[in-house]
Design a protein around this motif. Structure first.
Motif, PDB file in Angstrom:
ATOM      1  N   UNK A  51      36.185  24.981  22.129  1.00 33.33           N
ATOM      2  CA  UNK A  51      36.884  26.227  21.821  1.00 33.33           C
ATOM      3  C   UNK A  51      38.175  26.395  22.604  1.00 33.33           C
ATOM      4  N   UNK A  52      38.128  26.127  23.895  1.00 23.78           N
ATOM      5  CA  UNK A  52      39.244  26.516  24.773  1.00 23.78           C
ATOM      6  C   UNK A  52      40.233  25.403  25.044  1.00 23.78           C
ATOM      7  N   UNK A  53      41.122  25.644  26.017  1.00 25.73           N
ATOM      8  CA  UNK A  53      42.148  24.658  26.375  1.00 25.73           C
ATOM      9  C   UNK A  53      41.485  23.463  27.028  1.00 25.73           C
ATOM     10  N   UNK A  54      41.920  22.253  26.671  1.00 22.10           N
ATOM     11  CA  UNK A  54      41.339  21.061  27.280  1.00 22.10           C
ATOM     12  C   UNK A  54      42.397  19.969  27.395  1.00 22.10           C
ATOM     13  N   UNK A  55      43.594  20.359  27.833  1.00 26.64           N
ATOM     14  CA  UNK A  55      44.706  19.417  28.016  1.00 26.64           C
ATOM     15  C   UNK A  55      44.975  18.598  26.763  1.00 26.64           C
ATOM     16  N   UNK A  56      44.808  19.220  25.605  1.00 24.75           N
ATOM     17  CA  UNK A  56      45.062  18.520  24.347  1.00 24.75           C
ATOM     18  C   UNK A  56      44.022  17.454  24.033  1.00 24.75           C
ATOM     19  N   UNK A  57      42.927  17.439  24.800  1.00 25.73           N
ATOM     20  CA  UNK A  57      41.953  16.355  24.604  1.00 25.73           C
ATOM     21  C   UNK A  57      40.603  16.863  24.107  1.00 25.73           C
ATOM     22  N   UNK A  58      40.517  18.135  23.749  1.00 31.14           N
ATOM     23  CA  UNK A  58      39.234  18.723  23.396  1.00 31.14           C
ATOM     24  C   UNK A  58      38.772  18.471  21.972  1.00 31.14           C
ATOM     25  N   UNK A  59      39.299  17.429  21.331  1.00 31.72           N
ATOM     26  CA  UNK A  59      38.940  17.152  19.942  1.00 31.72           C
ATOM     27  C   UNK A  59      38.279  15.780  19.857  1.00 31.72           C
ATOM     28  N   UNK A  60      37.100  15.727  19.230  1.00 32.54           N
ATOM     29  CA  UNK A  60      36.431  14.436  19.059  1.00 32.54           C
ATOM     30  C   UNK A  60      36.242  14.189  17.564  1.00 32.54           C
ATOM     31  N   UNK A  61      36.745  13.050  17.092  1.00 32.71           N
ATOM     32  CA  UNK A  61      36.569  12.665  15.692  1.00 32.71           C
ATOM     33  C   UNK A  61      35.366  11.716  15.666  1.00 32.71           C
ATOM     34  N   UNK A  93      26.996  18.761  28.672  1.00 33.56           N
ATOM     35  CA  UNK A  93      27.579  18.103  29.847  1.00 33.56           C
ATOM     36  C   UNK A  93      28.897  18.741  30.256  1.00 33.56           C
ATOM     37  N   UNK A  94      29.441  19.613  29.387  1.00 37.60           N
ATOM     38  CA  UNK A  94      30.688  20.337  29.682  1.00 37.60           C
ATOM     39  C   UNK A  94      31.817  19.412  30.113  1.00 37.60           C
ATOM     40  N   UNK A  95      32.032  18.343  29.319  1.00 39.42           N
ATOM     41  CA  UNK A  95      33.099  17.397  29.695  1.00 39.42           C
ATOM     42  C   UNK A  95      34.477  18.061  29.669  1.00 39.42           C
ATOM     43  N   UNK A  96      34.634  19.134  28.927  1.00 42.70           N
ATOM     44  CA  UNK A  96      35.909  19.854  28.948  1.00 42.70           C
ATOM     45  C   UNK A  96      35.756  21.178  29.692  1.00 42.70           C
ATOM     46  N   UNK A  97      34.747  21.282  30.541  1.00 40.73           N
ATOM     47  CA  UNK A  97      34.545  22.493  31.342  1.00 40.73           C
ATOM     48  C   UNK A  97      34.106  23.660  30.480  1.00 40.73           C
ATOM     49  N   UNK A 149      35.669  25.476  28.580  1.00 38.40           N
ATOM     50  CA  UNK A 149      36.255  25.538  27.245  1.00 38.40           C
ATOM     51  C   UNK A 149      35.258  25.045  26.198  1.00 38.40           C
ATOM     52  N   UNK A 150      34.140  24.450  26.648  1.00 38.34           N
ATOM     53  CA  UNK A 150      33.148  23.944  25.710  1.00 38.34           C
ATOM     54  C   UNK A 150      31.941  24.840  25.519  1.00 38.34           C
ATOM     55  N   UNK A 151      32.013  26.117  25.929  1.00 38.62           N
ATOM     56  CA  UNK A 151      30.831  26.966  25.704  1.00 38.62           C
ATOM     57  C   UNK A 151      30.693  27.365  24.242  1.00 38.62           C
ATOM     58  N   UNK A 152      31.829  27.305  23.515  1.00 33.61           N
ATOM     59  CA  UNK A 152      31.755  27.480  22.059  1.00 33.61           C
ATOM     60  C   UNK A 152      32.378  26.244  21.447  1.00 33.61           C
ATOM     61  N   UNK A 153      32.004  25.938  20.213  1.00 39.91           N
ATOM     62  CA  UNK A 153      32.730  24.857  19.556  1.00 39.91           C
ATOM     63  C   UNK A 153      32.892  25.079  18.067  1.00 39.91           C
ATOM     64  N   UNK A 154      33.819  24.304  17.521  1.00 37.27           N
ATOM     65  CA  UNK A 154      34.127  24.354  16.099  1.00 37.27           C
ATOM     66  C   UNK A 154      33.797  22.979  15.527  1.00 37.27           C
ATOM     67  N   UNK A 155      33.061  22.970  14.407  1.00 42.52           N
ATOM     68  CA  UNK A 155      32.847  21.718  13.679  1.00 42.52           C
ATOM     69  C   UNK A 155      33.634  21.859  12.394  1.00 42.52           C
ATOM     70  N   UNK A 156      34.547  20.920  12.124  1.00 38.98           N
ATOM     71  CA  UNK A 156      35.347  21.097  10.907  1.00 38.98           C
ATOM     72  C   UNK A 156      35.493  19.834  10.093  1.00 38.98           C
ATOM     73  N   UNK A 157      35.901  20.061   8.878  1.00 39.84           N
ATOM     74  CA  UNK A 157      36.128  19.027   7.880  1.00 39.84           C
ATOM     75  C   UNK A 157      37.239  18.095   8.359  1.00 39.84           C
ATOM     76  N   UNK A 158      37.089  16.803   8.113  1.00 42.86           N
ATOM     77  CA  UNK A 158      38.104  15.807   8.462  1.00 42.86           C
ATOM     78  C   UNK A 158      39.160  15.774   7.368  1.00 42.86           C
ATOM     79  N   UNK A 159      40.402  15.992   7.753  1.00 43.54           N
ATOM     80  CA  UNK A 159      41.498  15.981   6.782  1.00 43.54           C
ATOM     81  C   UNK A 159      42.297  14.696   6.920  1.00 43.54           C
TER      82      UNK A 159
END
Ligand code: AMP
Ligand code: GLY
Length: 425
Positions: free
Chosen positions: A146-156, A173-177, A179-189
């Motif tokens: 959900x939150x800021x993660x130095x532009x690295x908070x996205x996993x494909x 494991x909170x690898x992005x601290x 900022x990972x208490x919520x997350x978004x799962x989305x369609x691959x474009x």
């Protein structure tokens, strides 16, 4: 005017060099700045996230304007604190910066106002996220903290196992601290990516020249996601037809939506777009200038940047005619060997003059220190070697010729910046 720029990377270096061209600017300050910036602006050792420290510095220097460039101080409310002390500022307040600070917020905003984006669901519970992914069964799947993660908070994630691992590493494991208490799962474009930075005073939105980032570490868009390994402008996929589509379906609806939510956005709103077979969709919003997009966009600006910043603050942007040079620009990032993972710092950089420059290009410093008359590496991304030219090829030739003359141990750069743009259409 005396202006303080908050931040210390290549983006801030580019902002400072453009402000330096303004006849109205008398003195430029930067906090914390870096080795290269220190050759053009007086730097102060105050962290970009230190709100009290920056407010105190702005008072001490009696500046006329503070430009807050990075995402974290914006999301933390640095602009609110500066405005409360009566400073003219450039950057959104905390209420508006949430458009980048929370992906759940920005996705819900787009859904509510019908702004095209990837289909998604949001989760606060890892088990629910995992069962949703399994039930969808579509791969690649995109998992975003959900939150800021130095532009690295996205996993494909390419398959079920990777997607489940992504959810667990972000939420458990909170690898992005935090900022990972919520997350978004989305369609691959799929489709070419387009970055459009814009100036907005909350009333109108003026897109800047489009650009294209190269986010992966290695040639051929392989390797890990980084903050950005290079950029070119303009982006050939951003045709006039697409520009009109974006203004109508994305840019104006977004600033109007923010206003309607009581979160009027003033500053630079960055639209990360993808030209999919089903039209242009928003991949992400950033509440600030992109890095390294700024390094290829601002050199092409032909209007006084201090005037624009002031008009954005005062809500009079429609009074200004913003002009662009009819040229192309390229920026090749030289990074520390190992980036975006572990890398060494403190390495000698050769091939730069005492201003941190080399002939034929402008070198924006991202992670350097200046000591005893020499430049040393101090970050993952070290330099952005930037050139303009009548054609993209001419600009790239200049950038790469200069890259060859600059050395530090294990320097890493991509050799294919601009390749996709050159083969467009
Ligand atoms: P972001 O931090 O949201 O910009 O995501 C980083 C990168 O991941 C983007 O620049 C895209 O290359 C990729 N990405 C993010 N979301 C999607 C998506 N829904 N489909 C495909 N690629 C994506
Ligand atoms: N270059 C992408 C960003 O600034 O987030």
């Amino acid at each position: 005017m005396k202006i303080l720029v908050v931040g210390g990377g290549g983006r801030e270096h580019a902002i400072i060099m453009k402000l330096a061209e303004s006849k109205r600017v008398e003195k430029l300050f930067c906090a914390p700045g870096n080795g290269g910036i220190s050759r053009y602006a007086e730097c102060f050792d105050v962290k970009a996230t230190d709100i009290d420290g920056i407010v105190a510095l702005a008072k001490k220097l009696a500046v006329d304007m503070v430009v807050v460039a990075p995402d974290d101080p914006l999301v933390m409310g640095m602009v609110d604190a500066l405005n409360a002390e009566g400073f003219m500022t450039f950057g959104p307040d905390k209420a508006a910066a949430i458009i980048e600070g929370s992906k759940v917020f920005s996705k819900d905003l787009m859904k509510k106002y019908g702004i095209p984006t990837a289909a998604y669901e949001t989760f606060t519970d890892a088990e629910k996220a995992v069962s949703y992914i399994k039930q969808q069964g579509k791969y690649p799947a995109v998992v975003k903290a959900d939150g800021l993660a130095l532009g690295k908070g996205v996993i494909i994630a390419q398959n079920e196992q990777e997607a489940v691992d992504a959810v667990r590493s972000i939420m458990e494991d909170k690898i992005f601290g935090e900022s990972g208490s919520k997350l978004v799962v989305e369609e691959f474009l799929t489709g070419p990516e387009i970055s459009v930075l814009s100036f907005t005073d909350g009333n109108i939105v003026v897109p800047m020249i489009s650009s294209m980032d190269h986010k992966r570490a290695l040639d051929g868009d392989k390797g890990l996601n980084t903050g950005g390994m290079g950029t070119i402008a303009p982006n050939p996929y951003y045709t006039e037809v697409i520009a009109r589509e974006c203004m109508e379906n994305i840019f104006l609806p977004t600033i109007n939506a923010m206003k309607a939510e009581g979160r009027t956005f003033k500053g630079c709103l960055y639209f990360g777009l993808m030209a999919t077979p089903n039209g242009v969709k928003v991949i992400e919003y950033n509440c600030r200038f992109g890095d390294p997009e700024t390094q290829v966009v601002l050199p092409l600006l032909d209007t006084d940047l201090a005037d624009i910043f002031e008009a954005v603050y005062k809500g009079t942007l429609s009074d200004i005619d913003i002009k662009w040079k009819n040229e192309c620009c390229s920026c090749v990032v030289m990074a520390s060997g190992g980036y975006p993972k572990k890398y060494p710092t403190g390495l000698d950089i050769s091939g730069l003059d005492d201003k941190g420059q080399t002939e034929g290009v402008f070198v924006y410093h991202a992670g350097t220190k200046f000591a005893d008359g020499k430049f040393f590496t101090s970050g993952g991304r070290v330099l952005g070697v930037t050139a303009t030219g009548e054609t993209l090829q001419a600009a790239l030739d200049k950038s790469y010729a200069a890259v060859k003359k600059i050395h530090f141990e294990n320097a890493h750069f991509r050799t294919d910046i601009g390749k996709r743009a050159l083969s467009a259409k």
